[in-house]
Design a protein around this motif. Structure first.
Motif, short mmCIF file in Angstrom:
data_model
loop_
_atom_site.label_atom_id
_atom_site.label_comp_id
_atom_site.label_asym_id
_atom_site.label_seq_id
_atom_site.Cartn_x
_atom_site.Cartn_y
_atom_site.Cartn_z
N GLU A 143 27.41 -81.00 50.65
CA GLU A 143 26.43 -80.64 51.68
C GLU A 143 26.67 -79.23 52.23
O GLU A 143 25.73 -78.51 52.54
CB GLU A 143 26.45 -81.66 52.81
N PHE A 144 27.94 -78.83 52.37
CA PHE A 144 28.22 -77.46 52.78
C PHE A 144 27.70 -76.47 51.75
O PHE A 144 27.17 -75.41 52.09
CB PHE A 144 29.71 -77.26 53.00
N MET A 145 27.84 -76.82 50.47
CA MET A 145 27.29 -75.96 49.42
C MET A 145 25.78 -75.86 49.57
O MET A 145 25.20 -74.77 49.52
CB MET A 145 27.65 -76.51 48.05
N ARG A 146 25.12 -76.99 49.78
CA ARG A 146 23.66 -77.00 49.92
C ARG A 146 23.20 -76.19 51.14
O ARG A 146 22.22 -75.44 51.06
CB ARG A 146 23.17 -78.44 50.04
N LEU A 147 23.92 -76.34 52.25
CA LEU A 147 23.51 -75.67 53.48
C LEU A 147 23.79 -74.17 53.46
O LEU A 147 23.02 -73.38 54.01
CB LEU A 147 24.23 -76.30 54.68
N LEU A 148 24.91 -73.76 52.85
CA LEU A 148 25.40 -72.39 53.01
C LEU A 148 25.18 -71.49 51.80
O LEU A 148 25.26 -70.27 51.93
CB LEU A 148 26.89 -72.42 53.36
N ALA A 149 24.93 -72.07 50.62
CA ALA A 149 24.78 -71.24 49.42
C ALA A 149 23.61 -70.25 49.53
O ALA A 149 23.76 -69.07 49.17
CB ALA A 149 24.64 -72.11 48.18
N PRO A 150 22.41 -70.65 49.99
CA PRO A 150 21.32 -69.66 50.09
C PRO A 150 21.64 -68.51 51.03
O PRO A 150 21.28 -67.35 50.76
CB PRO A 150 20.15 -70.51 50.62
N ALA A 151 22.33 -68.80 52.15
CA ALA A 151 22.69 -67.72 53.08
C ALA A 151 23.74 -66.80 52.47
O ALA A 151 23.71 -65.58 52.69
CB ALA A 151 23.21 -68.32 54.39
N SER A 152 24.67 -67.38 51.70
CA SER A 152 25.66 -66.54 51.00
C SER A 152 24.98 -65.58 50.06
O SER A 152 25.36 -64.41 49.94
CB SER A 152 26.65 -67.43 50.24
N ALA A 153 23.95 -66.08 49.37
CA ALA A 153 23.20 -65.19 48.47
C ALA A 153 22.44 -64.13 49.24
O ALA A 153 22.37 -62.97 48.82
CB ALA A 153 22.25 -66.04 47.62
N ALA A 154 21.85 -64.50 50.38
CA ALA A 154 21.05 -63.56 51.17
C ALA A 154 21.90 -62.41 51.70
O ALA A 154 21.42 -61.27 51.78
CB ALA A 154 20.38 -64.29 52.33
N CYS A 155 23.16 -62.69 52.05
CA CYS A 155 24.03 -61.62 52.58
C CYS A 155 24.81 -60.93 51.47
O CYS A 155 25.65 -60.08 51.76
CB CYS A 155 24.98 -62.19 53.63
N LYS A 156 24.52 -61.33 50.22
CA LYS A 156 25.21 -60.75 49.05
C LYS A 156 26.72 -60.93 49.17
O LYS A 156 27.51 -60.07 48.77
CB LYS A 156 24.83 -59.28 48.86
#
Length: 766
Positions: A143-156
């Motif tokens: 669930e942490f992967m699901r919640l945080l992966a898109p934001a990690s990509a957005a901030c490069k």
């Protein structure tokens, strides 16, 4: 003024304005402490700051502070954070409970009487296969992967480029130093920061083993100062540094031993500390999130005057919404393309990829979760940590799975301890081998006065788009009903009955939804029953013996979501089976037999059985359940009454009934059912009352002169079963004490006291 001078003047004023804005604009850092579930109070603190339009330019956290801080840094509002942490799903993640909808019944083995299951490698030391964590982290990691992966990509993958620049702290136990996480994958940083020793397993980061950041810095105000050089630091502290262990809380004792005592103050000159009033709660109890958030809100509101002495800038709701919207618009949708597995061989990696993707080019996160937990449920991994990293070349995410394989060997121990004669010991040894396909080999044994058994065989699972399996098992079962007879010679029912069976099963199956399967099999069985047809016998007499050898092809459809293998209180079971039996009966008469010559008879019949067991919604502390069973068969009568009854299907809704020979609940055709009323007294203790009616289509009766069987009138007789028992679901197994009523016996009431499971290997006949 000439046009050229006007242009120069305008540029000068603009530069001066920008310079003075940067010179006098304040930067505020928010520091969030660790503290387990108490950290929900941080949400209320953030809510109060936003309400008063106090800007948060940086956020730094440890453990639960890292979770709240990361969610805020990626654009979650306080309401969204509270809704998430207050949800039943979040409590399950924190407790290590995998949602039942992701349990894959198709992969599960037949239930057995085990209390303890232990993976081991005979070539390694005992300490290497003891568990390193009390909480299963699979759900929260995913669930942490699901919640945080898109934001990690957005901030490069640069935490300075999040909506709010973010830092969190993890502990490197090799160097006994903290590591400040500034970049990389957010889910790794946050999960590492909350890896409480012995509660959650540690993670690998740059060849370092990282634990909860609270071990070395539970209130990282110094990190905020060193990393961001803010003008003002606002701290939210929800827990002291485990100053005193709670004698009733083992987690608090572990934390006191493992965590260093640190300062919980801010030494920065321009700072304000907020300390919410926190009720006493367990470390991972998120059921009071709303109460804790309110406490943080009130504590922060009380400190607003002090904060406004230091912070003059404002952040309007419109500006904050625009900031969130801009950042979230940069998040790529979480769709998985490639799967990269570390820690497994090439063939094993291919197996994992096939399980997760089934040949598809890409897969959504929802579909991935179902397949992901199917794989975990197979038991081939000890730990797995998923990371999703965005690949700008493909426009999708690559899924990295860092897997530590489980040992190939597994041992299970258990059985049943009883005041009666139903004592059983159980031992099973299983070998699991993961190749292009999954292979499991097992042997088990039951040892007791009434029942003894041996089972051995193997199963292979194939990972096609529609998974399927093949299995081959040999089973030997032996039952001694004489040792479980309580009424002995005061009853007309034969008391000396011993039966054994030896059979081979070849079967295969496919899944039907997550909770069901369809399987077909063929049984080749050899059986024998020894008995006296009356209770008037001596040690010098020899028994009658019936041998029945048969073939039994069968098909079974099953849906099963029951939450326990014995004494469930939630879920449902539906099982419908169709079987054909073709065999030869041989009667070898004993010394008391009226017939003195050996007799042979051939039998064949079809049989349909349906079982339905369902638990309905709770009404306060009360839960209702229904159990029903139907048997329709063309099974003929055997050569005598006792052999007919021994091979007739039996109705056994109570565990103890499996250990008794009860002719009043046996028939070739019957309909039976009843209600269950469960009253939850405490979290793990319940009172169970059950009542059933057994209605045979035709009762099987015997001629008193020669013991030959015959069918009685249609629907002329019925029997009843009732029980009341107190059940405590311990971590090893159920402890039960109760009284049962069995109709049509000289002693209808029986007291039962059991610890463990009355579960046997399946019998040859359906």
């Amino acid at each position: 003024m000439s046009p050229a001078l006007r242009i120069l003047f305008t540029i000068h004023i603009t530069l001066f304005t920008l310079y003075s804005t940067s010179l006098f604009s304040q930067k505020v850092a928010l520091v969030l402490s660790g503290g387990g579930a108490k950290g929900a109070a941080h949400i209320g603190v953030i809510r109060a700051l936003e309400e008063q339009q106090i800007p948060i330019d940086y956020v730094v956290g440890t453990s639960i502070g890292a979770i709240v801080g990361a969610l805020y840094a990626i654009g979650y509002t306080p309401d969204e954070m509270e809704k998430l942490m207050d949800s039943p799903e979040f409590s399950k993640w924190a407790a290590g409970v995998i949602d039942e909808k992701y349990r894959y019944y198709f992969r599960q083995e037949s239930p057995n009487a085990s209390w303890i299951s232990l993976d081991f490698n005979p070539k390694k030391k005992l300490s290497t296969f003891l568990p390193t964590n009390l909480i299963n982290p699979y759900e929260i990691d995913f669930e942490f992967m699901r919640l945080l992966a898109p934001a990690s990509a957005a901030c490069k993958y640069d935490f300075n480029r999040l909506m709010v620049p973010f830092r969190c702290v993890v502990a490197d136990i090799d160097s006994t130093k903290q590591i400040v996480m500034r970049s990389g994958n957010l889910s790794l940083a946050v999960r590492g920061s909350m890896s409480i020793p012995l509660v959650f397993n540690p993670l690998q980061y740059n060849d370092k083993l990282i634990f909860d950041g609270g071990m070395y810095n539970n209130f990282p105000a110094n990190v905020a100062q060193e990393e961001f050089r803010p003008d003002v630091i606002i701290g939210s502290r929800v827990a002291q540094r485990y100053a005193k262990a709670d004698p009733d809380d083992i987690l608090s004792q572990l934390m006191t031993m493992l965590m260093e005592r640190q300062s919980d103050t801010i030494t920065y000159p321009n700072s304000v500390m907020i300390v919410p009033s926190i009720p006493k709660i367990n470390l991972l109890d998120f059921t009071m999130t709303d109460v804790l958030a309110d406490s943080g809100y009130l504590a922060a509101k009380a400190m607003i005057p002090e904060i406004r002495k230091l912070v003059f800038d404002t952040m309007t709701p419109e500006e904050l919404l625009r900031k969130r919207t801009v950042f979230k618009s940069k998040e790529p949708e979480l769709i998985i393309d490639s799967v990269i597995v570390n820690g497994m061989s090439k063939a094993q990696t291919q197996y994992v990829v096939n399980i997760l993707k089934h040949g598809q080019k890409w897969i959504t996160i929802g579909a991935l979760k179902k397949a992901y937990f199917r794989f975990i449920d197979e038991g081939y991994v000890k730990t797995v940590f998923p990371l999703a990293r965005y690949n700008p070349e493909t426009g999708y995410y690559d899924l990295y799975l860092n897997i530590q394989k489980a040992p190939n060997f597994n041992a299970q121990f258990g059985g049943n301890l009883s005041l009666g004669a139903s004592n059983e010991g159980f031992l099973q040894l299983r070998y699991r081998y993961l190749w292009k396909h999954a292979i499991k080999v097992l042997v088990n044994g039951y040892f007791g006065r009434f029942y003894n058994s041996f089972k051995g065989g193997a199963r292979i699972d194939f990972t096609s788009k529609l998974p399927w399996y093949l299995e081959l098992y040999y089973t030997y079962n032996s039952y001694n009903y004489f040792k479980n007879t309580v009424y002995f010679f005061d009853d007309l029912t034969p008391s000396y009955i011993k039966q054994w069976e030896s059979y081979t099963l070849l079967s295969g199956g496919i899944p039907v939804t997550n909770k069901g399967k369809l399987n077909a099999g063929l049984i080749n069985a050899i059986t024998a029953t020894e008995y006296y047809q009356t209770n008037d016998f001596s040690r010098l007499d020899t028994t009658d013996q019936t041998k029945f050898n048969f073939l039994n092809p069968r098909v079974c459809f099953e849906l099963n979501s029951l939450n326990r293998k014995q004494y469930p209180d939630a879920g449902a079971l539906l099982r419908i089976s169709l079987s054909y039996v073709n065999g030869r009966e041989v009667l070898i008469p004993g010394s008391n037999s009226i017939t003195k010559t050996e007799q042979t008879r051939y039998h064949e019949w079809f049989q349909i059985q349906a079982v339905y067991d369902n638990y309905f919604e709770t009404i306060g502390p009360i839960k209702l359940g229904f159990f029903g069973e139907l048997c329709i068969s063309s099974q003929p009568l055997f050569l005598n009454y006792t052999s007919t009854m021994m091979y007739a299907p039996s109705f056994q809704p109570l565990p103890e009934m499996q250990t008794l020979f009860q002719p009043q609940y046996r028939a070739t055709n019957y309909l039976a059912g009843g209600l269950k009323v469960l009253v939850k007294l405490f979290k793990k203790i319940e009172l169970r009352t059950e009542g059933y009616i057994f209605q045979p289509y035709q009762q099987i009766l015997q001629q008193p002169q020669d013991y030959t069987p015959y069918f009685g009138p249609i629907l002329s007789n019925r029997s009843y079963v009732a029980t009341a028992s107190l059940v405590w679901h311990t971590f090893l197994g159920p402890l039960s004490a109760g009284v049962s009523f069995y109709d049509k016996t000289n002693e209808p009431f029986a007291f039962n006291l059991n610890f463990g499971y009355i579960i046997f290997n399946r019998s040859a006949l359906p």
